[in-house]
Write an enzyme that holds these catalytic residues in place. Structure first.
Site, short mmCIF file in Angstrom:
data_model
loop_
_atom_site.label_atom_id
_atom_site.label_comp_id
_atom_site.label_asym_id
_atom_site.label_seq_id
_atom_site.Cartn_x
_atom_site.Cartn_y
_atom_site.Cartn_z
N HIS A 65 11.85 35.04 12.12
CA HIS A 65 12.41 33.70 12.71
C HIS A 65 11.03 33.31 13.61
O HIS A 65 10.70 34.06 14.81
CB HIS A 65 13.40 33.87 13.52
CG HIS A 65 13.92 32.67 14.36
ND1 HIS A 65 13.02 31.89 15.07
CD2 HIS A 65 15.30 31.99 14.28
CE1 HIS A 65 13.95 30.71 15.43
NE2 HIS A 65 15.27 30.91 14.98
N SER B 70 -21.30 14.81 -17.03
CA SER B 70 -22.24 16.11 -17.38
C SER B 70 -22.76 16.00 -18.65
O SER B 70 -23.93 16.51 -18.98
CB SER B 70 -21.14 17.37 -17.57
OG SER B 70 -20.41 17.21 -18.45
N GLU C 233 -10.69 6.18 -8.74
CA GLU C 233 -9.72 6.94 -9.49
C GLU C 233 -9.11 8.30 -8.81
O GLU C 233 -7.79 8.41 -8.99
CB GLU C 233 -10.60 7.67 -10.83
CG GLU C 233 -10.86 6.70 -11.94
CD GLU C 233 -11.74 7.31 -12.84
OE1 GLU C 233 -11.87 6.54 -14.01
OE2 GLU C 233 -12.31 8.29 -12.95
N THR D 18 -4.51 -13.01 -14.52
CA THR D 18 -2.86 -12.61 -14.48
C THR D 18 -2.67 -12.13 -15.76
O THR D 18 -3.05 -12.50 -16.95
CB THR D 18 -2.07 -13.99 -14.18
OG1 THR D 18 -2.18 -14.86 -15.48
CG2 THR D 18 -2.26 -14.62 -12.85
N HIS D 19 -1.89 -10.65 -15.96
CA HIS D 19 -1.47 -10.24 -17.26
C HIS D 19 -2.82 -9.77 -17.95
O HIS D 19 -2.83 -9.43 -18.98
CB HIS D 19 -0.67 -10.93 -18.25
CG HIS D 19 0.45 -11.66 -17.67
ND1 HIS D 19 1.72 -10.82 -17.65
CD2 HIS D 19 0.69 -12.66 -16.86
CE1 HIS D 19 2.40 -11.72 -16.91
NE2 HIS D 19 1.94 -12.65 -16.70
N LYS E 186 -23.65 7.24 -17.80
CA LYS E 186 -22.38 6.97 -17.23
C LYS E 186 -22.06 6.83 -15.48
O LYS E 186 -22.83 7.52 -14.96
CB LYS E 186 -21.06 7.96 -17.46
CG LYS E 186 -21.03 8.03 -19.03
CD LYS E 186 -20.18 6.85 -19.59
CE LYS E 186 -18.96 6.69 -19.10
NZ LYS E 186 -17.89 7.68 -19.41
#
Length: 441
Positions: A72, A267, A279, A145-146, A272
């Site tokens: 406890h 890598s 993310e 939109t969409h 990139k």
């Protein structure tokens, strides 16, 4: 929470030392309140405070060793505190209290402290969004939109909307902090059976809390509200991060995260420049929603209490708070360093051959006397031809013999600045945010 996402002051707030320091303060204030009310000798309260142990790593480890026997944690804590004080006055520690009196009240102290730390980070993000919105208030871009081109908007308008949304989360968090700023020292089932209600008032007052009616535990809807406020904020951050991820795509190239010197996006592929922070924030928002479900399930307990909520809170309260602090901090960095390509925004807007002006054209034809359905079909057909022939909608319409519109009317219909003339109203609304007003006005 793992070290990767634990930054700044928030980690220390949820350390074992911080938690036991809060426990000890509740215990000591209770002893002093008993003395104030004449329940125990005042000299005993003075002695208990003077001989109280320092809460450090060695003390925490000692409590851990004692817990291996008691099974406890709070009982082990009380045992170790009393042994450190080492005089008969130590018997007043935990007098008339149950474990949850100490644990719940201390948890409120910690959550208030954490909430305020998170609020500070959110304020920074709100100001960063507002600053960026002002900078790009006149930058025209395609509204979507969409996922498809709709009508022109401004990047500043988009950011101002995010600023308003995050401010609502800030206000929710402030309300949640107020909701959790409560304590209870009312005994085993909340009836003050062995403790004077005045003790609760004195102790809570000293801690900056408000006494609240309770069973053995403070009602968990308050804690769920706190986690909801953090989760709502995380969802807003996810919305912003998702937008940046879309705008950063190769096909758009309208905005991208700051890429620091020496950074590598892949890598394997040197070209990139991935939106990794955006993310990451999206992913962490998913984690936060899991904590919310757990906090909601903690509300329903058996009778006056069980401890099914306790193990959950040991995980979710620190983790949710630490993640919220991290996410708000990183959002500020993301927005402050955001690289915006206004040329790409204009190029992409122009790439839809003027289709973003279809509603303005529709209304112009209606104004000329045609029915709305006739006008709709005319513009719809012209739009289809513009796409197929890769020609500007205005040029296609000018070939439509059934439609005769003055050049001035067409100029107005295809004027992006006319369309965005009222977009600045959103930024004006954001300027009314008290935090923004105090900072910039």
């Amino acid at each position: 929470m793992i070290d990767r996402y634990t930054i700044g002051e928030i980690g220390e707030i949820f350390s074992d030392e911080s938690r036991m320091t809060a426990w000890l303060e509740v215990e000591l204030l209770t002893v002093e309140a008993l003395a104030t009310l004449g329940k125990i000798p005042s000299e005993d309260a003075i002695l208990v405070r003077r001989l109280a142990p320092k809460i450090d790593r060695a003390f925490v480890d000692e409590v851990g060793a004692r817990e291996a026997i008691t099974n406890h944690d709070l009982a082990a804590f009380v045992d170790v505190v009393q042994s450190h004080i080492g005089v008969s006055a130590a018997s007043w520690v935990h007098y008339g209290l149950t474990s949850s009196d100490v644990v719940d009240t201390a948890l409120s102290v910690i959550l208030v402290k954490a909430g305020k730390a998170i609020s500070g980070q959110v304020r920074g993000a709100i100001l960063a969004l507002y600053n960026k919105a002002v900078e790009y208030q006149d930058t025209v871009m395609a509204g979507r939109t969409h996922g498809m081109h709709a009508e022109p908007t401004t990047f500043g308008n988009k950011l101002a909307l995010f600023c308003l949304a995050l401010n609502r989360d800030y206000e929710r968090l402030e309300r949640a902090i107020s909701g959790i700023s409560v304590g209870k020292l009312s005994g085993a089932v909340g009836t003050y059976s062995n403790i004077d209600p005045e003790v609760e008032k004195i102790v809570c007052g000293a801690l900056g809390l408000t006494p609240t009616p309770a069973t053995q535990v403070i009602a968990r809807d308050r804690h769920a509200e706190y986690v909801y406020a953090l989760t709502s904020m995380a969802a807003t951050i996810e919305t912003i991060a998702t937008e940046i991820r879309h705008l950063a795509r190769t096909e758009l190239g309208e905005a991208q995260e700051y890429f620091q010197p020496g950074q590598k996006g892949s890598s394997a592929m040197p070209h990139k420049r991935n939106p990794i922070l955006s993310e990451r924030l999206v992913g962490l928002s998913r984690v936060m929603r899991g904590y919310l479900i757990s906090s909601l399930e903690d509300i329903a307990l058996w009778h006056e209490r069980d401890i099914s909520h306790s193990s959950v809170e040991r995980v979710i309260m620190p983790d949710a708070s630490i993640l919220a602090y991290y996410m708000a901090n990183k959002l500020t960095s993301l927005i402050s360093g955001l690289v915006v390509d206004e040329v790409a925004m204009k190029r992409n807007l122009d790439n839809s051959f003027g289709l973003v002006f279809s509603q303005s054209l529709l209304l112009a034809i209606v104004d000329s006397g045609r029915t709305r359905d006739d006008a709709y079909r005319i513009v719809q057909g012209a739009a289809a031809r513009a796409i197929k022939e890769r020609r500007h909608l205005r040029l296609v319409l000018e070939d439509e013999a059934s439609v005769q519109l003055d050049e001035s009317v067409l100029d107005a219909a295809f004027d992006a600045h006319r369309i965005i003339a009222n977009a600045s109203l959103t930024l004006k609304e954001a300027s009314k945010i008290p935090l923004v007003r105090n900072e910039f006005q």
